[in-house]
Design an enzyme around this catalytic site. Structure first.
Site, PDB file in Angstrom:
ATOM      1  N   CYS A   1      -3.826  -0.940  -2.471  1.00 31.34           N
ATOM      2  CA  CYS A   1      -4.075   0.288  -2.963  1.00 31.34           C
ATOM      3  C   CYS A   1      -4.531   0.370  -4.260  1.00 31.34           C
ATOM      4  O   CYS A   1      -4.001  -0.001  -5.287  1.00 31.34           O
ATOM      5  CB  CYS A   1      -2.506   1.064  -3.128  1.00 31.34           C
ATOM      6  SG  CYS A   1      -2.637   2.608  -3.589  1.00 31.34           S
TER       7      CYS A   1
ATOM      8  N   CYS B   1     -11.028   3.233  -3.512  1.00 32.22           N
ATOM      9  CA  CYS B   1      -9.958   4.007  -2.630  1.00 32.22           C
ATOM     10  C   CYS B   1      -9.927   3.049  -1.319  1.00 32.22           C
ATOM     11  O   CYS B   1     -10.812   3.002  -0.653  1.00 32.22           O
ATOM     12  CB  CYS B   1      -9.721   5.324  -2.564  1.00 32.22           C
ATOM     13  SG  CYS B   1      -8.892   6.168  -1.487  1.00 32.22           S
TER      14      CYS B   1
ATOM     15  N   GLU C   1      -8.232  11.153   6.844  1.00 33.25           N
ATOM     16  CA  GLU C   1      -6.969  11.145   7.696  1.00 33.25           C
ATOM     17  C   GLU C   1      -7.159  11.927   8.922  1.00 33.25           C
ATOM     18  O   GLU C   1      -6.467  11.678  10.214  1.00 33.25           O
ATOM     19  CB  GLU C   1      -5.927  11.832   6.937  1.00 33.25           C
ATOM     20  CG  GLU C   1      -5.131  10.884   5.668  1.00 33.25           C
ATOM     21  CD  GLU C   1      -4.131   9.963   6.110  1.00 33.25           C
ATOM     22  OE1 GLU C   1      -3.391  10.482   6.732  1.00 33.25           O
ATOM     23  OE2 GLU C   1      -4.394   8.743   5.684  1.00 33.25           O
TER      24      GLU C   1
ATOM     25  N   ASP D   1       0.799  -1.143  -0.125  1.00 28.42           N
ATOM     26  CA  ASP D   1      -0.153   0.096  -0.049  1.00 28.42           C
ATOM     27  C   ASP D   1       0.878   1.122   0.053  1.00 28.42           C
ATOM     28  O   ASP D   1       1.878   1.193   0.477  1.00 28.42           O
ATOM     29  CB  ASP D   1      -0.919  -0.067   1.281  1.00 28.42           C
ATOM     30  CG  ASP D   1      -2.252   1.189   1.023  1.00 28.42           C
ATOM     31  OD1 ASP D   1      -2.503   1.173   0.108  1.00 28.42           O
ATOM     32  OD2 ASP D   1      -2.074   2.033   1.987  1.00 28.42           O
ATOM     33  N   SER D   2       0.349   2.335  -0.458  1.00 29.96           N
ATOM     34  CA  SER D   2       1.024   3.480  -0.293  1.00 29.96           C
ATOM     35  C   SER D   2       1.024   4.370   1.079  1.00 29.96           C
ATOM     36  O   SER D   2       1.634   5.191   1.389  1.00 29.96           O
ATOM     37  CB  SER D   2       0.175   4.605  -1.324  1.00 29.96           C
ATOM     38  OG  SER D   2      -1.104   4.807  -0.637  1.00 29.96           O
TER      39      SER D   2
ATOM     40  N   HIS E   1      -9.272   4.468   1.505  1.00 30.19           N
ATOM     41  CA  HIS E   1      -9.595   5.175   2.374  1.00 30.19           C
ATOM     42  C   HIS E   1     -10.971   5.282   2.438  1.00 30.19           C
ATOM     43  O   HIS E   1     -11.595   6.127   3.643  1.00 30.19           O
ATOM     44  CB  HIS E   1      -8.919   6.583   2.360  1.00 30.19           C
ATOM     45  CG  HIS E   1      -7.558   6.930   2.806  1.00 30.19           C
ATOM     46  ND1 HIS E   1      -6.443   6.141   2.404  1.00 30.19           N
ATOM     47  CD2 HIS E   1      -7.067   7.675   4.013  1.00 30.19           C
ATOM     48  CE1 HIS E   1      -5.434   6.381   3.192  1.00 30.19           C
ATOM     49  NE2 HIS E   1      -5.796   7.452   4.032  1.00 30.19           N
TER      50      HIS E   1
HETATM   51  N1  DGL Z   1      -4.069   4.048  -1.237  1.00 29.36           N
HETATM   52  C1  DGL Z   1      -4.788   4.924  -2.163  1.00 29.36           C
HETATM   53  C2  DGL Z   1      -5.836   4.247  -3.014  1.00 29.36           C
HETATM   54  O1  DGL Z   1      -6.477   3.174  -2.664  1.00 29.36           O
HETATM   55  C3  DGL Z   1      -5.108   6.033  -1.448  1.00 29.36           C
HETATM   56  C4  DGL Z   1      -4.037   7.111  -0.814  1.00 29.36           C
HETATM   57  C5  DGL Z   1      -2.929   7.672  -1.662  1.00 29.36           C
HETATM   58  O2  DGL Z   1      -3.467   8.603  -2.573  1.00 29.36           O
HETATM   59  O3  DGL Z   1      -1.832   6.952  -1.838  1.00 29.36           O
HETATM   60  O4  DGL Z   1      -6.184   4.878  -4.224  1.00 29.36           O
END
Ligand code: DGL
Length: 275
Positions: A74, A186, A154, A11-12, A188
């Site tokens: 991600c 996404c 966040e 993940d990012s 989040h």
């Molecule tokens: N994890 C990213 C996604 O699911 C969201 C956060 C980011 O922009 O890194 O697209």
């Protein structure tokens, strides 16, 4: 056969914990190795080239840890860099976050109108539209980038007027267009489920990509006979690596993961700035 090797989760940042949480819920016996690039988060506003290069660094780190399968949690990486990660994987199976949600929505839309919300990079890539087109080209897909939502999550502002307004801004047009399935594209967005459902009403089904990605992991591990049937796996044995200690350790991580994170450490993906 029982395969005790861990599942890698890329993940990012911390959002992929929503996928890790669903995997833990569906398959409590599995051990995870999670790698989140918190030092360079977010990826969603970056160029394709940068996302691909960061993703390959993170994936290489996980491939070096004897994983039996890699989940790209991600959506942004899945949308932009999945093929590059698959090429790097050699014989390790790779599951992205886009196709499972696309498939679930395509099966559920009665009016053949699907909405997708995600980061600017995910939406720019058109990955969801392409995936749905391949399943049923008669389905209309309306994609909207929703960059305000990640900072609100966040900040844990779920039940807040600003968040409701932002959600309205992004989804009202989809209601007018007659969309009956909305993909949360996404990592989040699962914590926003209630506010989104409250805005779109019950006529629109919400498809949580985290849940469907976890189901796909379960199906593939079962089909390949790679499930861990032995006792003693599970989240307690899992390992969580971040390229920088996440800021909101106390509040945000349990929120995404559903419980306090066991065993959390910092690592380097190789390319990020020195810690
Ligand atoms: N994890 C990213 C996604 O699911 C969201 C956060 C980011 O922009 O890194 O697209």
């Amino acid at each position: 056969m029982s395969d005790p090797r861990p599942i890698g989760v890329l993940d990012s940042g911390t959002g992929g914990l929503t996928v890790a949480h669903e995997i833990g819920r569906l398959m409590p016996g599995e051990r995870l190795i999670y790698a989140g690039d918190t030092a360079r988060f977010p990826y969603g506003n970056r160029s394709e080239e940068t996302i691909r290069s960061f993703a390959l660094q993170g994936a290489e780190n996980l491939f070096g840890r004897d994983i039996k399968l890699l989940v790209v949690a991600c959506n942004t990486i899945s949308a932009v860099a999945l093929e590059a990660v698959e090429r790097q994987a050699r014989d390790i199976p790779v599951i992205g976050a886009v196709l499972p949600g696309a498939r679930a929505a395509a099966l559920r839309t009665a009016d053949r109108k699907i909405g997708v919300i995600g980061t600017p990079a995910t939406i720019r890539s058109g990955a969801y539209k392409k995936a749905i087109d391949r399943i049923d080209s008669a389905i209309k897909v309306y994609e909207t980038a929703t960059p305000l939502l990640i900072p609100l999550v966040e900040e844990m502002m779920f039940d807040h007027d600003i968040t409701r307004l932002a959600v309205q801004l992004y989804v009202y047009e989809m209601i007018d267009l007659g969309v009956d399935c909305l993909i949360l594209g996404c990592t989040h967005y699962p914590p926003l489920f209630a506010v989104i459902q409250g805005t779109v009403g019950t006529r629109m089904q919400i498809i949580d990509s985290a849940l469907w990605t976890a189901k796909e992991v379960q199906d593939i591990l079962t089909a390949l006979d790679l499930r861990n049937e032995s006792a003693g796996g599970g989240p307690g044995q899992s390992q969580f690596y971040f390229t920088e200690t996440p800021l909101h350790t106390a509040g945000q991580l349990p929120l995404f993961f559903g419980e306090v994170l066991p065993r959390q450490e910092t690592i380097s993906f190789g390319g990020e700035r020195k810690q």
